[in-house]
Enzyme design. Structure first.
Site, PDB file in Angstrom:
ATOM      1  N   LYS A  36       0.827  -1.203   0.000  1.00 59.43           N
ATOM      2  CA  LYS A  36       0.000   0.000   0.000  1.00 59.43           C
ATOM      3  C   LYS A  36       0.867   1.262   0.000  1.00 59.43           C
ATOM      4  O   LYS A  36       0.681   2.163  -0.829  1.00 59.43           O
ATOM      5  CB  LYS A  36      -0.927  -0.013   1.219  1.00 59.43           C
ATOM      6  CG  LYS A  36      -1.948   1.123   1.248  1.00 59.43           C
ATOM      7  CD  LYS A  36      -2.586   1.277   2.623  1.00 59.43           C
ATOM      8  CE  LYS A  36      -3.606   0.202   2.938  1.00 59.43           C
ATOM      9  NZ  LYS A  36      -4.929   0.480   2.329  1.00 59.43           N
ATOM     10  N   ARG A 106      -3.296   2.848   8.769  1.00 61.00           N
ATOM     11  CA  ARG A 106      -3.567   1.531   8.176  1.00 61.00           C
ATOM     12  C   ARG A 106      -2.312   0.685   8.092  1.00 61.00           C
ATOM     13  O   ARG A 106      -1.221   1.204   7.860  1.00 61.00           O
ATOM     14  CB  ARG A 106      -4.074   1.699   6.737  1.00 61.00           C
ATOM     15  CG  ARG A 106      -5.451   2.292   6.620  1.00 61.00           C
ATOM     16  CD  ARG A 106      -5.785   2.457   5.139  1.00 61.00           C
ATOM     17  NE  ARG A 106      -6.494   3.700   4.910  1.00 61.00           N
ATOM     18  CZ  ARG A 106      -7.805   3.764   4.639  1.00 61.00           C
ATOM     19  NH1 ARG A 106      -8.516   2.662   4.532  1.00 61.00           N
ATOM     20  NH2 ARG A 106      -8.382   4.928   4.465  1.00 61.00           N
ATOM     21  N   GLY A 115      -7.960  -7.895   5.324  1.00 56.56           N
ATOM     22  CA  GLY A 115      -8.745  -8.043   6.541  1.00 56.56           C
ATOM     23  C   GLY A 115      -7.998  -8.629   7.703  1.00 56.56           C
ATOM     24  O   GLY A 115      -8.561  -8.882   8.766  1.00 56.56           O
ATOM     25  N   MET A 117      -5.223  -7.414   9.241  1.00 55.46           N
ATOM     26  CA  MET A 117      -4.651  -6.484  10.209  1.00 55.46           C
ATOM     27  C   MET A 117      -5.555  -5.268  10.358  1.00 55.46           C
ATOM     28  O   MET A 117      -6.636  -5.216   9.800  1.00 55.46           O
ATOM     29  CB  MET A 117      -3.224  -6.123   9.809  1.00 55.46           C
ATOM     30  CG  MET A 117      -2.273  -7.284  10.073  1.00 55.46           C
ATOM     31  SD  MET A 117      -0.609  -6.921   9.559  1.00 55.46           S
ATOM     32  CE  MET A 117      -0.823  -6.629   7.839  1.00 55.46           C
ATOM     33  N   ARG A 373      -3.385  -1.466  -6.500  1.00 51.41           N
ATOM     34  CA  ARG A 373      -2.575  -2.697  -6.427  1.00 51.41           C
ATOM     35  C   ARG A 373      -2.971  -3.593  -7.598  1.00 51.41           C
ATOM     36  O   ARG A 373      -4.044  -3.411  -8.176  1.00 51.41           O
ATOM     37  CB  ARG A 373      -2.787  -3.426  -5.102  1.00 51.41           C
ATOM     38  CG  ARG A 373      -4.225  -3.838  -4.886  1.00 51.41           C
ATOM     39  CD  ARG A 373      -4.400  -4.460  -3.509  1.00 51.41           C
ATOM     40  NE  ARG A 373      -5.819  -4.696  -3.257  1.00 51.41           N
ATOM     41  CZ  ARG A 373      -6.321  -4.999  -2.087  1.00 51.41           C
ATOM     42  NH1 ARG A 373      -5.544  -5.092  -1.035  1.00 51.41           N
ATOM     43  NH2 ARG A 373      -7.615  -5.211  -1.938  1.00 51.41           N
ATOM     44  N   HIS A 491      -5.877 -42.364  -1.903  1.00 49.93           N
ATOM     45  CA  HIS A 491      -6.287 -43.107  -3.095  1.00 49.93           C
ATOM     46  C   HIS A 491      -7.350 -42.336  -3.872  1.00 49.93           C
ATOM     47  O   HIS A 491      -7.260 -42.144  -5.084  1.00 49.93           O
ATOM     48  CB  HIS A 491      -6.813 -44.481  -2.673  1.00 49.93           C
ATOM     49  CG  HIS A 491      -7.336 -45.295  -3.821  1.00 49.93           C
ATOM     50  ND1 HIS A 491      -8.673 -45.407  -4.108  1.00 49.93           N
ATOM     51  CD2 HIS A 491      -6.679 -46.003  -4.765  1.00 49.93           C
ATOM     52  CE1 HIS A 491      -8.825 -46.168  -5.177  1.00 49.93           C
ATOM     53  NE2 HIS A 491      -7.630 -46.553  -5.589  1.00 49.93           N
ATOM     54  N   SER A 801      12.330 -43.020 -15.957  1.00 47.56           N
ATOM     55  CA  SER A 801      11.192 -42.172 -15.603  1.00 47.56           C
ATOM     56  C   SER A 801      11.137 -42.109 -14.086  1.00 47.56           C
ATOM     57  O   SER A 801      11.010 -43.134 -13.413  1.00 47.56           O
ATOM     58  CB  SER A 801       9.900 -42.746 -16.173  1.00 47.56           C
ATOM     59  OG  SER A 801       8.817 -41.934 -15.789  1.00 47.56           O
ATOM     60  N   CYS A 868       7.027 -39.274 -13.895  1.00 46.94           N
ATOM     61  CA  CYS A 868       5.618 -39.651 -14.025  1.00 46.94           C
ATOM     62  C   CYS A 868       4.919 -39.703 -12.683  1.00 46.94           C
ATOM     63  O   CYS A 868       3.840 -40.230 -12.554  1.00 46.94           O
ATOM     64  CB  CYS A 868       5.470 -40.965 -14.785  1.00 46.94           C
ATOM     65  SG  CYS A 868       6.225 -42.359 -13.941  1.00 46.94           S
ATOM     66  N   TYR A 888      11.070 -34.766 -20.382  1.00 45.71           N
ATOM     67  CA  TYR A 888       9.624 -34.527 -20.363  1.00 45.71           C
ATOM     68  C   TYR A 888       9.066 -34.716 -18.958  1.00 45.71           C
ATOM     69  O   TYR A 888       9.715 -35.308 -18.096  1.00 45.71           O
ATOM     70  CB  TYR A 888       8.899 -35.468 -21.335  1.00 45.71           C
ATOM     71  CG  TYR A 888       8.932 -36.920 -20.934  1.00 45.71           C
ATOM     72  CD1 TYR A 888       7.978 -37.444 -20.058  1.00 45.71           C
ATOM     73  CD2 TYR A 888       9.917 -37.780 -21.412  1.00 45.71           C
ATOM     74  CE1 TYR A 888       8.017 -38.765 -19.669  1.00 45.71           C
ATOM     75  CE2 TYR A 888       9.962 -39.112 -21.027  1.00 45.71           C
ATOM     76  CZ  TYR A 888       9.004 -39.599 -20.152  1.00 45.71           C
ATOM     77  OH  TYR A 888       9.041 -40.906 -19.751  1.00 45.71           O
TER      78      TYR A 888
END
Lengths: 909, 909
Positions: A36, A106, A115, A117, A373, A491, A801, A868, A888
């Site tokens: 700010k 502020r 919100g 502080m 902002r 799972h 992999s 993977c 990859y």
């Protein structure tokens, strides 16, 4: 030396002035001035009118905290100097009886903590300054109204906390004062605050002061400097307030950052009908459209907008909504200030090169900017803005790519609950957002029911304590999955994420009685067939049905453009984890360039396969196993044919059987009996097999390549199915690139063993069919020892992999299934910076990955290497994969676009 | 080039002559000539009379195997040349009708594989040479006896195998021939072979030849060269015989070594009463005493000694036994040859500088040496010989240290079954030798019974399927532990080894019905109270009672001397793992220089503690847990006081609680009910707690420091107990060096957390008691991540101790409890070179250990580092610990001497 450093630290500049087209700070000084403060300085420098003021730095906050509430030596003098400068500009004086100056105080941290502080307005109103302000404002009621607001805020935020009182919820000084005000309105028989007249308010401030004295044992301060310093100290203290600390935990904000304090001249949007206050976005944050969007209230202060008592009005025609369309816009009411605001909008966006979220106040027709902002935006808007700003020439393509958080793409891929109807829906419970998107359905309690109901065309939500591989058919059939237990990598979560299915797990408030098919939650009872709605993106469960909004990213031109840019920049290939043609096609439509992992075990759970699988497991010898495997062979071959066709022209990595065999046998007596009946064997035989396969630590047990080494016929059959499928589709003209992947390798000898088996089998198939299909045999690197000895293993591997799920389990010694008992504690105590199964632990596991890559390529130059595990779809982890030079990443279909963007960002950074 | 190499390989020398004081080989050429061939050459060169002959090299064997049974080109010519040289020396000729030469053909690998490969004697006896030999030997019966032996051996070893016949067990050609001979004796009504006269034998050889033709479809070869080459080929083939392959698997002998073939002139110990054959050791292999020891038979061939039909006679008075004392010694019977033999004994020992095991034959009063090799010896003898040879000046101290296998010391530490009575005892079953030594006792089936019976003064053997921590009191009370399941690192094995208790595990033939208290094994039924005897060193279970011989190494002067030399040379410190004062004292008496691991969890299983422990676990909050912990505090303190006193002056490392809490709760309903009753809570509450603590992979679950982080009060209480104990004994003048060790650390933050807790607690105790005890806080390195990030962890650790059990589990991804399902397969398929829980895997786990040490010392120079896993008592692993520069190893008390010697050997090497 130490002395010197200290002295120089305390002599650092602590106060930064801004206002009147000048400023000592700028937008880049967020660390010191907070967001700010830095932006107020920047706006002032840009010639945008902000109420003059000054910012006390975050360093002062740190000093304040470290010294138990003391200020650096020179602070008061610096504040006085800055204050004088403000007084000179206004011109008016703080505490002056004739021409008093009021301040707002502020907080303002490095990044916005909305919100969390404190803010105190109207500092400087005292018995001495009230008369002067009345004269100046020409409005006595306004002044007393401001005074009662000051007392309410200040007694709550500053005095109650300073007194060390921790009132019960809803019993604080603020509530007590508000109840006095309510009483007065009741006595008078009126409803709104505005119905209280000057005399009422005069009485009220006296009542308030007495109450404050009575409850907090202190007079309300009547000295402006007492008020000011009390407010400053309260803001600093609020950095360590409960809410702020909790918020920092969640958002991973370091405690040592601290907050700045902004002391700024008060301007009043509640000075009369020429005054107003509002918020605006330089573009629409919901759609990304390039239109000025905002709302405001006439004759109001900021907190009134937030409180939602009055309906806000639109700033212009484009911003009008159903609720505000009958009200005049700012453009209509105050065309002059609106024009100024619109100009500022253009200036700010051009300057900041991004969409801004601004706050403004109009006092007596004069526009003041209170804040600017970078505005938050949803996924759709983020994509649209990034692409349009790039096309407008505001930002480069690289910047555009960095403007969208990869996870935000999720919103474009899944249907969502309609946000508007979600607001009014009945919230039942909250869990972990395991699978994004929205879903609506009738609840069922077993996988079989889910399957059966779905076959009848019903939409169901499968509700379980936890899920297991036996539930997979029901999970697939359901619209969404909801579990009471389990974490983000349970799972249910893994399977759902793999399918892009909406899923909420670990919803502890659910009390599930699967036998009587009743779900109790927070005092409510739901039965089978009752409707619920799930917001899987946020983890919220609603009662009844909430509207759904569909998703189709391929129709989104912005998305398509952004993705095409991403593909140009990224170095990493993007593959997908897919176990069937449907997922393979879906992932391909999302941009997957191959399959990085096809798990073959899921294929064995279908009702037509599980029986043969169980026959194999029950068989006592190789002959029996081979007989059962012969039944599975054509089924597997069919699966692979489908996948190869779907991925025509792209590589397909297929992993041989990985889970321990006991996962394919039922554990409960009822299912065992059923299985015995179906298969014509005794229950005892099944029990005995279950017993003999039982493992104390199945994760570290007889699974992966260990199965293939003990039972070579399993690997051989799977490779035969793969190669027969490949040869068959190749004959039909499909371009097929099978990559056979052996799981859980820990030693070179293991891979040598399985590789020989695979190669011998493949050669036999090629010889028999006469079709030469090229294939690779590689391995998962998922055991620490494999990473350590990667040079040796690479000698017999065509590719690596990384299975970072298991690698994380073993490197940390955490069981993914059990870590839920201590991981939350570890995160809250900051022993771990992040959930290591979600974001790759670069410090530990990452070193093994690096080692595995370096040694692997030392053993076989140019070795193809991918990942993977779940991390393959996590943006931070993808950045790591880019850095360590993988070829990859492979992830679930719905994460393919996310991975494409994350890979591009990694390359651009 | 390739051509050239091949040519040179096949032109290498394949045949090495020896005899007549000359030889082409020598003792160092064991790789090429095998042990037997190399030593025959050496003896010949030393001027010791050996029957002349020649050796075909192991390279020929390799060639033979690689080419599917072909010989290198020049072999036949080389054999002919060597054969001619032998003929010239003798002088006589192979196949000559007048003066025939006979050969023995024997295998001979690089290291001795007793009884694993083939030997054929009397090669060269044919219808043409028999008459000549009869004339030469002057003994017709002797010649026909030799011929029937040749037919029996040759038809079995050469012809049956060449015919590709695999007869059923006991139905081979040898058995068929032997049955013919038995029939003849029965018909004649005589008992011994010697009762058959010349005519009988003549008839018998004809019967034999017919039988051979009938069964094997081939005539018995009547050409001496056919016999010779058949025998050579049979020896080479026998390298890949079932028995030999199995033996190599067990002994870890590489397949590619191959065997040599020794073709040597036959000498006959069965030529009459001036002939004899025998074996001797240059020192007593059972005691190590410096006395010539051996036995022989008059008028016999080597196989007669092995067959054990006649009682062997002692070579001298010192060798006489109960069985042979009434028989004349060789010294008495044939003083001339004995004197020669005694001279050779001295010569050989001086030359080889070690005890030799020799074979000799006396033919017509003339002594021939057939073999010499370094003799096998038991532990006591090994120690005695090493020390005495050193003191005799034969070897250096370093050599003496290397002469004893560290494991052999085990024999000096444990009582053993008396080897003589063991021979005649009834063998019941065989299992894995998990705890060395011997034990005798009555079988019981539960830990409680073991405890109760022992309290009544009975000697019991605890027989269980498997053991668990709940059985510990019964295991302690028992003389030995016998389990049907589990491997060398099962719970029973670990606990027993820790206590130096006799233990046999994985004895699969046992069928245990604990409920009816019946043990069925190989058709026998044993009931509670029946006596059994266990040889834990070899893993054999006997029915009834076998005599025991006690052990007390401290009375063994040789042992004490050797150990003192070991202590001088070794660089590694030796500590012990001990959980109570008794073990601590024992280990100290064995030479331990401190405690490297005190497990505190065993302390909680005592009947007076388990209840408080369970109270703590059942408690719902910190208050409840603290209340229960308060009860445990004085008990723990008492334990530590005892240990500190026992280790006065030495460091004591105490590990905080490690196992998951569910290990302290009962799993079966009966015990749960009992616990509920005892503790006055509902069974449901206990079941619910057991359920909530249940883990899918407890090894990777909520244990170790994770418990201390979730429940700081546990760590705090334990540290309080340690420090209060330390301060109390310090006040009494005990020198106390407590080292607090935190288990299962994976991140620096974890250790920081626990360290702060420990230090705060320790400081408070010191402040309260006013006694300044120095203490350390360090950590186990047992998680891969800890080794990888050791530099960071070292910043907050005073010491490291490698827990290589867990480290091996996680680095390989093997659960020690479950790996039994595939590890045997892995070892037999040579996927692993050794059981990684017994011998540290240097290639993989070892790299992590090295990394941990290097990084740890980079993070904190000079960091003290040890090991306290099972590997700390394994000689190969100790050598590794020496190489990677650990400061100490810690092992169970009974392995302390082993570790001292192994550490010295590592330093000497």
């Amino acid at each position: 030396m130490a002395e010197k450093v200290k002295a120089s630290a305390s002599s650092a500049k602590s106060v930064y002035f801004f206002g009147d087209g000048k400023a000592q700070g700028n937008a880049k000084m967020k660390e010191l001035l907070g967001g700010k403060g830095a932006n107020l300085a920047e706006m002032s420098k840009l010639g945008i009118r902000v109420p003059p003021g000054f910012t006390i730095t975050t360093e002062v906050c740190t000093h304040f905290m470290n010294t138990g509430g003391k200020y650096p030596k020179g602070l008061k003098a610096e504040v006085d100097t800055a204050l004088k400068r403000v007084e000179k500009i206004m011109p008016s004086r703080f505490g002056d009886a004739q021409n008093p100056l009021l301040f707002s105080v502020r907080s303002g941290a490095r990044i916005s903590m909305p919100g969390m502080m404190e803010t105190i307005l109207n500092i400087g109103l005292t018995s001495a300054t009230i008369p002067g302000l009345i004269v100046k404002a020409g409005n006595e009621r306004f002044v007393y109204d401001a005074y009662r607001r000051l007392i309410t805020m200040y007694s709550d935020v500053v005095m109650e906390k300073a007194a060390g009182i921790e009132p019960k919820e809803g019993m604080g000084i603020r509530q007590q004062l508000e109840s006095q005000m309510r009483k007065m309105k009741d006595d008078k028989g009126v409803k709104d605050d505005t119905d209280l007249d000057v005399d009422d308010l005069k009485k009220l401030v006296n009542i308030f002061k007495k109450k404050v004295k009575q409850v907090l044992k202190r007079d309300f301060p009547d000295d402006p400097y007492d008020q000011l310093w009390g407010a400053i100290s309260a803001v600093f203290h609020s950095w360590n307030g409960k809410r702020a600390v909790a918020y920092r935990r969640i958002e991973n904000i370091p405690d040592h950052w601290g907050t700045a304090v902004n002391i700024q001249t008060m301007v009043f949007g509640n000075m009369g009908d020429d005054s107003a206050t509002g918020v605006a976005f330089t573009r629409d944050p919901a759609t990304g459209e390039n239109k000025f969007y905002g709302e405001f209230l006439v004759n109001a202060q900021g907190e009134d907008v937030v409180a939602g008592i009055r309906t806000p009005q639109a700033i212009n025609a484009a911003s009008k909504t159903e609720a505000s369309k009958h009200l005049p816009s700012l453009e209509e009411l105050m065309p002059g200030p609106y024009k100024q605001l619109a100009k500022i909008r253009t200036k700010l966006e051009k300057h900041y090169r991004d969409m801004q979220d601004v706050e403004f106040t109009i006092q007596d027709g004069k526009l003041f900017m209170l804040q600017t902002r970078t505005g938050k935006r949803n996924g759709t808007a983020a994509v649209a803005m990034a692409v349009e700003m790039c096309e407008e020439g505001l930002i480069s393509k690289k910047e555009a790519l960095l403007r969208v958080k990869p996870e935000q793409l999720d919103e474009l891929l899944h249907p969502m609950l309609d946000p508007k109807s979600e607001k009014t829906a009945e919230k039942l419970a909250r869990g972990l957002p395991a699978g994004p998107g929205g879903a609506i359905g009738q609840i069922v309690f077993t996988a079989d029911d889910a399957d059966a109901w779905a076959k009848k065309g019903k939409q169901v939500i499968l509700v379980r304590d936890e899920t297991s591989p036996e539930d997979v058919h029901g999970m697939r059939a359901a619209q969404a999955i909801l579990t009471a237990k389990g974490g983000m990598t349970s799972h249910a979560a893994l399977v759902a994420r793999g399918w892009g299915k909406c899923c909420i797990v670990g919803c502890g408030a659910l009390n599930i009685n699967a036998r009587s098919k009743v779900l109790s939650v927070n005092g409510k009872k739901l039965r089978e067939g009752d409707w619920v709605s799930l917001n899987g993106t946020r983890g919220v469960v609603y009662e009844g049905t909430v509207g759904l909004t569909p998703a189709d990213p391929t129709k989104n031109v912005h998305y398509k453009k952004l993705m095409s840019w991403a593909d140009k920049f990224r170095k990493l290939g993007i593959r997908t984890n897919a176990d069937d043609p449907k997922d393979a096609k879906l992932a391909r439509s999302f941009g997957a360039e191959g399959i990085g992992l096809t798990r073959t075990e899921h294929m064995f759970f279908g009702p037509d396969r599980i029986r043969a699988m169980r026959e194999m497991i029950l068989a006592d010898d190789e002959v029996g196993r081979k007989k059962a495997l012969k039944k599975l062979l054509p089924l597997q071959r069919k699966d692979f044919i489908g996948i190869f066709k779907a991925m025509n022209g792209l590589p397909v990595t297929i992993r041989t059987l990985d889970p321990p065999l006991h996962e394919f046998l039922p554990n409960d007596l009822t299912s065992q009996k059923e299985m015995a009946k179906q298969m014509g064997v005794s229950v005892e035989a099944i029990k005995a097999k279950v017993q003999s396969l039982h493992e104390l630590n199945p994760m570290l047990g007889h699974r992966g390549c260990r199965l293939g080494i003990t039972y070579p016929e399993i690997t051989a059959t799977q490779v035969q199915a793969i190669m027969e499928a490949a040869c068959r589709v190749a004959k039909q003209g499909v371009k097929v690139y099978p990559e056979i992947m052996i799981p859980l390798i820990g030693t070179k000898a293991e891979l040598e063993n399985q590789r020989k088996l695979a190669v011998d089998t493949a050669k036999a198939v090629i010889a028999r069919t006469g079709i030469r299909v090229k294939y690779l045999v590689g391995t998962m690197i998922e055991i620490p020892r494999a990473a350590i000895t990667a040079d040796k293993i690479a000698e017999v591997a065509d590719f690596f992999s990384f299975g970072t799920n298991d690698l994380t389990q073993m490197t940390f010694g955490y069981s993914r299934d059990d870590a839920g008992k201590f991981l939350p504690d570890y995160l809250s105590k900051k022993i771990l910076p992040a959930e290591p199964f979600q974001t790759l632990d670069q410090e530990g596991v990452g070193q093994l990955v690096k080692m595995g890559i370096e040694r692997g390529r030392a053993g076989r130059p140019g070795l193809k290497i991918g990942i993977c595990g779940e991390h393959g779809g996590d943006p931070k982890s993808i950045e790591f994969c880019h850095k360590v030079k993988m070829n990859y990443v492979s992830c679930s279909p719905y994460r393919v676009p996310i991975a494409r963007l994350a890979a591009a960002q990694a390359a651009v950074k």
